[in-house]
Scaffold this motif. Sequence first.
Motif, short mmCIF file in Angstrom:
data_model
loop_
_atom_site.label_atom_id
_atom_site.label_comp_id
_atom_site.label_asym_id
_atom_site.label_seq_id
_atom_site.Cartn_x
_atom_site.Cartn_y
_atom_site.Cartn_z
N GLU A 51 38.58 57.14 29.58
CA GLU A 51 39.55 56.61 28.61
C GLU A 51 40.74 57.55 28.43
O GLU A 51 41.63 57.27 27.64
CB GLU A 51 38.87 56.42 27.25
N LYS A 52 40.67 58.69 29.14
CA LYS A 52 41.71 59.73 29.00
C LYS A 52 41.91 60.11 27.54
O LYS A 52 43.01 60.09 26.98
CB LYS A 52 43.03 59.25 29.60
N LYS A 53 40.78 60.42 26.89
CA LYS A 53 40.84 60.83 25.48
C LYS A 53 40.16 62.18 25.32
O LYS A 53 39.53 62.69 26.25
CB LYS A 53 40.13 59.79 24.61
N ASN A 54 40.24 62.69 24.14
CA ASN A 54 39.60 63.97 23.85
C ASN A 54 38.09 63.76 23.67
O ASN A 54 37.68 62.98 22.81
CB ASN A 54 40.25 64.54 22.58
N PRO A 55 37.24 64.45 24.46
CA PRO A 55 35.79 64.23 24.38
C PRO A 55 35.22 64.47 22.99
O PRO A 55 34.32 63.78 22.54
CB PRO A 55 35.20 65.21 25.40
N MET A 56 35.77 65.46 22.31
CA MET A 56 35.26 65.79 20.98
C MET A 56 35.49 64.62 20.01
O MET A 56 34.64 64.32 19.17
CB MET A 56 36.01 67.04 20.51
N ASP A 57 36.64 63.94 20.17
CA ASP A 57 36.93 62.78 19.30
C ASP A 57 35.91 61.68 19.54
O ASP A 57 35.42 61.06 18.59
CB ASP A 57 38.34 62.23 19.58
N ILE A 58 35.62 61.46 20.82
CA ILE A 58 34.67 60.39 21.15
C ILE A 58 33.28 60.75 20.63
O ILE A 58 32.60 59.92 20.01
CB ILE A 58 34.65 60.14 22.68
N ALA A 59 32.86 61.99 20.88
CA ALA A 59 31.54 62.41 20.40
C ALA A 59 31.44 62.23 18.88
O ALA A 59 30.42 61.76 18.36
CB ALA A 59 31.29 63.87 20.80
N SER A 60 32.52 62.57 18.17
CA SER A 60 32.49 62.45 16.71
C SER A 60 32.39 60.99 16.27
O SER A 60 31.70 60.64 15.31
CB SER A 60 33.73 63.06 16.07
N LEU A 61 33.09 60.13 17.03
CA LEU A 61 33.07 58.70 16.74
C LEU A 61 31.65 58.14 16.87
O LEU A 61 31.15 57.44 15.98
CB LEU A 61 34.00 58.00 17.73
#
Length: 576
Positions: A51-61
């Motif tokens: 998704e070309k996003k920050n992994p930490m943001d996804i993990a937090s989600l």
Amino acid sequence: MKNLIDLLTTEVKSAFSACDLPEELGMVTVSNRPDLCEFQCNGAMAAAKREKKNPMDIASLVAEKLKDSSCFSSVEAVKPGFLNLNVSDGLLVKCLSEMDKADNCAVSAEEKKKIMIDYGGPNVAKPLHIGHLRSAIIGESIKRLGRFLGHEVIGDIHLGDWGLQMGLIIAELKERNKEFPDSISELEEIYPFASEKSKEDEAFREKAMSETFKLQHGDEQNLKVWKKIMELSVADLKKNYERLNVEFDLWKGESDADPYIAPMVERLKKEGYAHESQGALVVDVSEESDSKEVPPCMILKSDGASLYTTTDLATLVEREEDYSPDQIIYVVDKRQQLHFTQVFRAAKKTGIVPEKTALDFLGFGTMNGRDGKPFKTREGGVMRLEVLINDVTEEMYKKMKDNEGISLSEEEIRDTAESVALSAIKYGDLSNQAVKDYIFDIDKFTSFEGNTGPYILYTMVRIKSILRKYREKFGEKDISTFELRAPESREEKALMLTLAGFGVMVTSAFREIAPHRVCAYIYELSNEFNRFYHGTRILSESDEEKRNGWIALLSFALKVFSHCIDVLGMKEVDAM
Ligand code: ARG
């Protein structure tokens, strides 16, 4: 009911899809940092890449979505994008309780197969020596693992009963003017004698070959002698294998394949699979991708005699006709690897075995002595299996006598010593990956401490003794009605988590044909149990519910231990 780890995966997958992320990224694995958490999921990193996003943001989600899940006691997103997971006590207890109540701890293969195991493979009339020990021990364990999972497993000893050794014995009997051998000890004297003689005496060797040829071509007198040799030999083999706790369903051998040879050879010639090469009949089995040359598979020698490959191929014809198994596993010395590559390829190429049938070769290494060379007697000879068992039993007996805590009578120690010795030998073998050579170290194998069979049995004896003392103190109660409870300590939770991993372990040990994984598991289980035991005062606990919960945990753990011991072909003991 699913495995704990599958339940956790289902939960995390649905959290991924609730975040509009690919569900398959929600795979949960056992943590590789048990100091930080029990389970982990690395899917947020892969998702971030896609998704070309920050992994930490996804993990937090995802963590946010799992916040209220009853499956987890904690879910934490940590840098750079891992999910650290701890299972909730509720789910853990529920899982273990269901395992405890179900047959076989709720473990069973999804798809049941018909599997043959070709193991043991002793050669008739030659003494059963330790070279055949590994095949018997490993094969037996694979058979038991398969059965535990609900597969139909047929174990075949595949005797070496059709070769030159038979002709050697027949020729020597004739020289001695004897019609039949009288005993196994006579055979054991004749075979090495005749074998030596054939090396020096060309005429004798020819005679033995001609007797073999006559036997294989229906000579009545030779067949009669052969039958007598078989009778004596098989009776002796049965006795020895019984002592090893090894049991075969089929006592077939190379000789049983004989009637299948001629029609098979005929067909292979007619259908153009076999061709002549320097007088011999061969099937080409090399493949383009071979990095090492795989020579043609020889079906008949130039004199028309059959070979080891011939009997193995004809045995496949027979097995296909009688059983059409889904899989055949051969447990044989790894030095026979090339032979089996040739046989398997020829069998598939010529349609003896359908393409879908799995033919697997589990090649094992050598059992060495402490000098790193193949294990021998002190005198340098081939060690007989029964001598080895006797020696280890004697050593075990001494160690048990020296054990101060022991409460067994002399006679009981004698009786128990052989079972413990058997475990020492089997565990010493099975705890190594089959393909590796290992050193037979009697001192190490019989030790009550470390990664050994006796240590495992000792841990089980400890559990049994607590359960016995519980009954003495609190009276006969139906322990099976006691409920498991949430863990009170780290050690207790660790033990419970290991117990929950039993099903996954058994399934993968069988899939990978790797009994050493069962050993690694019970060793870990023993360590976890002993840590829990040393930190918990079970019998003196005054809270009855707590006490009963621990008793339930112990009796469940004992069940899991017993399954493992049985699958390894070891025998439990009640005290040692
Ligand atoms: N008798 C053989 C040997 O001692 C082992 C047999 C293994 N099984 C087979 N199907 N070839 O080497």
